[in-house]
Design a protein around this motif. Sequence first.
Motif, PDB file in Angstrom:
ATOM      1  N   SER A 218       0.884  -1.340   0.121  1.00  0.00           N
ATOM      2  CA  SER A 218       0.050   0.056  -0.106  1.00  0.00           C
ATOM      3  C   SER A 218       0.657   1.233   0.132  1.00  0.00           C
ATOM      4  O   SER A 218       0.281   2.517  -0.464  1.00  0.00           O
ATOM      5  N   VAL A 219       2.056   1.168   0.382  1.00  0.00           N
ATOM      6  CA  VAL A 219       2.944   2.218   0.536  1.00  0.00           C
ATOM      7  C   VAL A 219       3.968   2.275  -0.641  1.00  0.00           C
ATOM      8  O   VAL A 219       4.299   3.265  -1.488  1.00  0.00           O
ATOM      9  N   PHE A 220       4.402   0.928  -1.221  1.00  0.00           N
ATOM     10  CA  PHE A 220       5.234   0.729  -2.055  1.00  0.00           C
ATOM     11  C   PHE A 220       4.818  -0.541  -3.169  1.00  0.00           C
ATOM     12  O   PHE A 220       5.311  -1.680  -3.058  1.00  0.00           O
ATOM     13  N   PRO A 221       3.804  -0.228  -4.138  1.00  0.00           N
ATOM     14  CA  PRO A 221       3.511  -1.050  -4.960  1.00  0.00           C
ATOM     15  C   PRO A 221       4.608  -1.422  -6.329  1.00  0.00           C
ATOM     16  O   PRO A 221       4.102  -2.378  -6.891  1.00  0.00           O
ATOM     17  N   PRO A 263       2.484   3.605 -11.833  1.00  0.00           N
ATOM     18  CA  PRO A 263       2.263   4.889 -12.476  1.00  0.00           C
ATOM     19  C   PRO A 263       2.289   6.210 -12.066  1.00  0.00           C
ATOM     20  O   PRO A 263       2.480   7.255 -12.218  1.00  0.00           O
ATOM     21  N   SER A 264       1.730   6.246 -10.489  1.00  0.00           N
ATOM     22  CA  SER A 264       1.846   7.231  -9.917  1.00  0.00           C
ATOM     23  C   SER A 264       2.979   7.885  -9.415  1.00  0.00           C
ATOM     24  O   SER A 264       2.977   9.293  -9.088  1.00  0.00           O
ATOM     25  N   GLY A 265       4.106   7.121  -9.620  1.00  0.00           N
ATOM     26  CA  GLY A 265       5.371   7.575  -9.167  1.00  0.00           C
ATOM     27  C   GLY A 265       5.545   7.624  -7.620  1.00  0.00           C
ATOM     28  O   GLY A 265       6.490   7.981  -7.286  1.00  0.00           O
ATOM     29  N   ALA A 266       4.520   7.228  -6.785  1.00  0.00           N
ATOM     30  CA  ALA A 266       4.609   7.469  -5.516  1.00  0.00           C
ATOM     31  C   ALA A 266       5.838   6.414  -4.995  1.00  0.00           C
ATOM     32  O   ALA A 266       6.501   6.635  -4.120  1.00  0.00           O
ATOM     33  N   SER A 267       5.956   5.184  -5.602  1.00  0.00           N
ATOM     34  CA  SER A 267       6.954   4.427  -5.202  1.00  0.00           C
ATOM     35  C   SER A 267       8.206   4.872  -5.497  1.00  0.00           C
ATOM     36  O   SER A 267       9.240   4.589  -4.663  1.00  0.00           O
ATOM     37  N   THR A 268       8.548   5.500  -6.479  1.00  0.00           N
ATOM     38  CA  THR A 268       9.847   5.917  -6.800  1.00  0.00           C
ATOM     39  C   THR A 268      10.172   7.043  -5.669  1.00  0.00           C
ATOM     40  O   THR A 268      11.233   7.272  -5.447  1.00  0.00           O
ATOM     41  N   ALA A 269       9.156   7.988  -5.332  1.00  0.00           N
ATOM     42  CA  ALA A 269       9.441   9.006  -4.507  1.00  0.00           C
ATOM     43  C   ALA A 269       9.804   8.470  -3.091  1.00  0.00           C
ATOM     44  O   ALA A 269      10.657   8.818  -2.416  1.00  0.00           O
ATOM     45  N   VAL A 270       9.139   7.148  -2.761  1.00  0.00           N
ATOM     46  CA  VAL A 270       9.629   6.537  -1.441  1.00  0.00           C
ATOM     47  C   VAL A 270      10.878   6.249  -1.668  1.00  0.00           C
ATOM     48  O   VAL A 270      11.796   6.380  -0.624  1.00  0.00           O
TER      49      VAL A 270
END
Length: 284
Positions: A218-221, A263-270
């Motif tokens: 949920s944090v890092f898909p 695709p949201s980019g959230a995992s890369t930001a993490v």
Amino acid sequence: MWKPNVETFLACDAPYDEARIVLFGAPYDSTTSFRPGTRFGPHAIRSESFGLESYSPYQDKDLADYAVLDAGDLELRFGGPDSALSDIEDMAGALLDGGKLPFLLGGEHLVTLGAVRAAAQRYPDLHIVHFDAHADLRDDYLGEPLSHACVIRRCWELVGDGRIFQFGIRSGDRSEWAWGREHVKMNPFTLDGVGQVVEQLRGKPVYFTLDLDVLDPSVFPGTGTPEPGGVSFDALRQAATQVCGGLDLVGCDVNELSPHYDPSGASTAVACKIVREMLLALQK
């Protein structure tokens, strides 16, 4: 050993002679057993790092105040892992011999073995701290002993019993769990106990390997083998900075980002933020 790098991780553009820490990427994922794509991780971490500030309010430190070099990606041959591991070992060894701390960006988790080989050759008393969802203790995967599913077993062959400390493990076949209880220090499911291990290993040479799938999906898909039940970003941030700030690391890595699965980019930001916090915690 490397060519001039025109794209670097945030603020990591110091001259080689001045840098104590050298980042380099290992874009390799040829033994990935489920969803490939970690070869794109190092580039994504670099390019997206500029969405962050170089200043960390968690630590009151700024990367712009320190000398870190991003040496870019190794040009690794795909296919069999032997040549890729050899190239990673050569790079990590050259950095260690030059008095630098190698900070490896993966890539699949097998890339860790190349850097650990270099460190173990130079530090016979090497210990390993390992954060991951998966035990990675198989003796082989589908007959292949050089696999991301076997990387910590191969590292154990270099350092021996009682020198590998695992945290966050919540997946592995029955034989891995049984073998692990006999040969490594396994702390399953959470990062609880990291502080005690830091105290235990003070003054010893330590390699730290961080598989980002220790985080909950949920944090890092954005990873190849997502495993529900993982830790939060803040729990990982605190534990990783404890390790980096409290131990005498001789090398470290962050691996298993597959950016296109998020695709949201959230995992890369993490991933970028964890790398920033680790780099700053390493500034003693």
